[in-house]
Scaffold this active site. Structure first.
Site, PDB file in Angstrom:
ATOM      1  N   ASP A   1       0.759  -1.357   0.090  1.00  0.00           N
ATOM      2  CA  ASP A   1      -0.102   0.048   0.098  1.00  0.00           C
ATOM      3  C   ASP A   1       0.724   1.181  -0.022  1.00  0.00           C
ATOM      4  O   ASP A   1       0.561   2.247  -0.581  1.00  0.00           O
ATOM      5  CB  ASP A   1      -0.923  -0.072   1.069  1.00  0.00           C
ATOM      6  CG  ASP A   1      -2.239  -0.704   0.869  1.00  0.00           C
ATOM      7  OD1 ASP A   1      -2.132  -1.693   0.256  1.00  0.00           O
ATOM      8  OD2 ASP A   1      -3.301  -0.496   1.526  1.00  0.00           O
TER       9      ASP A   1
ATOM     10  N   ASP B   1      -1.308  -5.477   4.406  1.00  0.00           N
ATOM     11  CA  ASP B   1      -2.758  -4.945   4.388  1.00  0.00           C
ATOM     12  C   ASP B   1      -3.908  -5.795   3.849  1.00  0.00           C
ATOM     13  O   ASP B   1      -4.795  -6.281   4.625  1.00  0.00           O
ATOM     14  CB  ASP B   1      -2.746  -3.743   3.372  1.00  0.00           C
ATOM     15  CG  ASP B   1      -1.846  -2.342   4.323  1.00  0.00           C
ATOM     16  OD1 ASP B   1      -0.943  -2.881   5.149  1.00  0.00           O
ATOM     17  OD2 ASP B   1      -2.053  -1.119   3.971  1.00  0.00           O
ATOM     18  N   LYS B   2      -3.950  -5.906   2.542  1.00  0.00           N
ATOM     19  CA  LYS B   2      -4.909  -6.827   2.228  1.00  0.00           C
ATOM     20  C   LYS B   2      -4.827  -8.267   1.892  1.00  0.00           C
ATOM     21  O   LYS B   2      -5.911  -8.842   1.794  1.00  0.00           O
ATOM     22  CB  LYS B   2      -5.769  -6.106   0.560  1.00  0.00           C
ATOM     23  CG  LYS B   2      -5.708  -4.595   0.462  1.00  0.00           C
ATOM     24  CD  LYS B   2      -6.495  -4.029   1.656  1.00  0.00           C
ATOM     25  CE  LYS B   2      -6.427  -2.713   1.940  1.00  0.00           C
ATOM     26  NZ  LYS B   2      -5.036  -2.302   2.361  1.00  0.00           N
TER      27      LYS B   2
ATOM     28  N   CYS C   1       4.944  -2.140   8.377  1.00  0.00           N
ATOM     29  CA  CYS C   1       5.352  -0.798   8.945  1.00  0.00           C
ATOM     30  C   CYS C   1       4.974  -0.650  10.319  1.00  0.00           C
ATOM     31  O   CYS C   1       3.919  -1.107  10.883  1.00  0.00           O
ATOM     32  CB  CYS C   1       4.490   0.290   8.023  1.00  0.00           C
ATOM     33  SG  CYS C   1       5.367   0.144   6.184  1.00  0.00           S
TER      34      CYS C   1
ATOM     35  N   GLU D   1      -6.837   4.380  -0.793  1.00  0.00           N
ATOM     36  CA  GLU D   1      -6.369   4.693   0.714  1.00  0.00           C
ATOM     37  C   GLU D   1      -5.786   6.164   0.695  1.00  0.00           C
ATOM     38  O   GLU D   1      -4.808   6.118  -0.231  1.00  0.00           O
ATOM     39  CB  GLU D   1      -5.392   3.631   1.087  1.00  0.00           C
ATOM     40  CG  GLU D   1      -5.117   3.654   2.674  1.00  0.00           C
ATOM     41  CD  GLU D   1      -4.414   2.591   3.110  1.00  0.00           C
ATOM     42  OE1 GLU D   1      -4.975   1.698   3.543  1.00  0.00           O
ATOM     43  OE2 GLU D   1      -2.908   2.487   3.119  1.00  0.00           O
TER      44      GLU D   1
ATOM     45  N   SER E   1      -5.411   5.122   5.344  1.00  0.00           N
ATOM     46  CA  SER E   1      -4.375   4.527   5.867  1.00  0.00           C
ATOM     47  C   SER E   1      -4.631   4.249   7.538  1.00  0.00           C
ATOM     48  O   SER E   1      -5.025   5.341   8.123  1.00  0.00           O
ATOM     49  CB  SER E   1      -2.824   4.873   5.625  1.00  0.00           C
ATOM     50  OG  SER E   1      -1.980   4.291   6.395  1.00  0.00           O
TER      51      SER E   1
END
Length: 575
Positions: free
Chosen positions: A100, A142-143, A213, A464, A490
């Protein structure tokens, strides 16, 4: 109905297999009729002994474009070692993943949320075409995490998750920094509050190595939710990527899947309504990413459980925010880990009755049994109930004539001065135009930036928006400027950023009717979001409104736009 029949079909087929066969994988390996199949296994070097054992699918999301996934081959080797130690045969296969951060701020971000459905579908295909006895899922970012969770509940065969772990925070001048520091630095340079040389120095040290992150952004939020849900072992959400204990946990996950297989414990046995409520309570206590409000309902949908957005407000009302991790605070995931991790957070809030300690987990034990050994080791990171950051949880669902079906805000990251606010709308029909206006100094204190036609259907793909929110913070406007969108944010976003506004503009939602200069009223404590325009005027605008031509009309995103539902339902596909 089609989606429900698909899930029931998969489960019914599995029940039939259990009655007729000892192992699911026998469908592709047992009996003289399967000699051709075994021959193909042998072409890959599998021995008769390996083929005879339970075959465990290992879903490896490793690639060379996502920092959280760059090291997953090492985690995968650990998992496979654990499976072999416990008497199984690991069979690895890949899955896609979008970074992302790298996709941010350009057309690439339109593909991020949309990848979630592809991930779930591709795993379903692999696990049905090759009937594995169980699955180990290795995500990190993320996804990929929710996509895998959706697949696990859809397939409903014994499963366990082991993430790659969080990145360590960087250090600059003795202070912790992270990816969001860099995004906000871009705005600071534009506002002449930072030099380009200082930004380069920050860029070089903010992300010091592999891992998701380091703040409570979407990846770490979803890994923590996975642990709270019961599908990851204790430590799953917080042990840093670079620690040996992460590799030991991966080996234990490989061993534990064999126990789950033996006991017949499946994802839907674990992911009950009580488990989802546990996960939401932890979400609120931590102040997780607003993206969890998209993903948790979508995951629950695969288990046949409907989660209304009002449940998030209900649980938030009884669960205090006891952690503030970046961007809301100065702590990072490594600090949460050394403070006791998710298990310690669950133990603290369990005293309020918001945790169902009878829920089962992949440990094979109940939540209550797991929590017996948990304890808080740093009350600065995990605050006691008598001293929370706020009495309500980290996320709030707002409603009103601008968001009849809801909008989402990370209230724990909103300055007190912006909790109740009115301002003039500055309207943009795409993120790019809003960024240009922010960077060009055209947004002033008191403005409310409205970015529309960026929802699941309108984007398409629901981008995002870390770039505009970080620019607002970096330019020192976060205590005077709010940002509203039918897109999403985000987990690294802070400030009065309200996303997921539903219905979206592309569906003719009220956000499509906002005009430049309209007054918008935000009241986060009261959970209200209203456009101060009369019903009569809105009716006139609606009569004159015409649907906007989609930005992308070919390829996967065009198909996605036709199938995707509202953000208020988790942006799942239509049944």
């Amino acid at each position: 109905m089609a989606g429900r029949r698909r899930r029931q079909g998969i489960e019914t087929g599995q029940k039939k297999e259990v009655r007729e066969k000892k192992m699911r994988s026998d469908l592709m390996k047992k009996g003289f009729e399967r000699a051709p199949h075994r021959s193909l296994f042998k072409a890959m070097g599998y021995t008769d002994e390996e083929i005879a054992r339970p075959l465990i699918g290992v879903v490896n999301a490793a690639n060379e474009i996502v920092p959280g996934h760059i090291h997953l081959d090492l985690i995968t080797q650990d998992v496979k070692a654990g499976i072999r130690m416990a008497g199984g045969t690991p069979v690895e296969f890949p899955v896609i993943g979008v970074c992302d951060g790298i996709a941010m701020g350009h057309a690439g971000m339109k593909y991020s949320l949309a990848s979630r459905e592809l991930i779930a579908d591709s795993i379903e295909i692999m696990a049905m075409a090759h009937p594995f006895d169980a699955l180990v899922f290795i995500p990190n970012c993320d996804k990929i995490i929710p996509g895998m969770l959706m697949a696990s509940l859809r397939l409903n065969i014994p499963s366990i998750f082991i993430s790659g772990g969080p990145m360590l925070a960087g250090k600059l001048h003795g202070k912790p920094v992270d990816l969001i520091s860099v995004f906000e630095g871009v705005g600071a340079v534009k506002a002449k509050k930072m030099t380009t040389a200082a930004l380069k120095q920050l860029e070089d040290c903010a992300c010091p190595g592999c891992g998701s992150c380091s703040g409570m952004y979407t990846a770490n939020s979803m890994n923590c939710v996975t642990e709270a849900l019961g599908l990851g072992l204790p430590g799953h959400g917080t042990i840093p990527a670079v620690l040996a204990s992460r590799h030991r946990l991966a080996k234990h996950a490989g061993m534990k899947i064999m126990t789950l297989l033996k006991k017949g414990i499946k994802p839907r046995d674990i992911c009950t309504l009580a488990a989802f409520k546990n996960a939401i309570a932890v979400d609120m206590a931590l102040g997780c990413s607003t993206n969890t409000v998209l993903h948790i309902p979508a995951i629950a949908h695969e288990a046949g459980i409907k989660l209304d957005l009002n449940l998030f407000n209900k649980i938030s009302g009884t669960t205090p925010n006891i952690c503030k991790l970046s961007p809301a605070g100065h702590h990072h995931i490594e600090d949460l880990d050394t403070a006791g991790g998710i298990q310690a957070v669950m133990k603290v809030i369990s005293a309020l009755g918001v945790i169902d300690d009878k829920a089962i987990t992949v440990t094979g034990k109940t939540v209550g049994a797991n929590l017996k050994a948990a304890r808080v080791l740093n009350t600065d990171v995990i605050r006691p109930l008598k001293n929370p950051y706020s009495q309500q949880g980290g996320i709030a669902i707002l409603r009103g004539n601008l968001a009849p079906d809801g909008g989402v805000v990370k209230q724990s990251a909103v300055a007190q001065a912006m909790q109740i606010n009115e301002g003039k709308a500055r309207v943009f029909d795409c993120e790019d135009d809003a960024i240009a206006a922010i960077m060009g100094g055209k947004i002033k204190g008191g403005d409310i930036v409205v970015i529309r036609y960026e929802g699941p259907k309108g984007g398409p793909g629901m981008r995002e928006m870390l770039s505009p929110t970080s620019a607002i913070v970096g330019m020192g406007l976060d205590k005077t400027v709010a940002l509203l969108t039918d897109g999403r944010f985000s987990g690294g976003t802070q400030g009065a950023a309200i996303g997921h506004i539903s219905p979206e503009a592309a569906d003719g939602g009220p956000i499509a009717l906002v005009k430049e200069g309209d007054i918008i009223a935000i009241d986060i404590p009261a959970k209200k979001l209203n456009l101060k325009v009369s019903d009569e005027e809105l009716a006139k605008r609606r009569a004159a409104w015409k649907p906007k031509q989609p930005a992308i009309t070919t390829g996967y995103l065009a198909r996605y736009a036709k199938l995707v539902t509202s953000a208020s339902t988790g942006a799942i596909f239509k049944d």
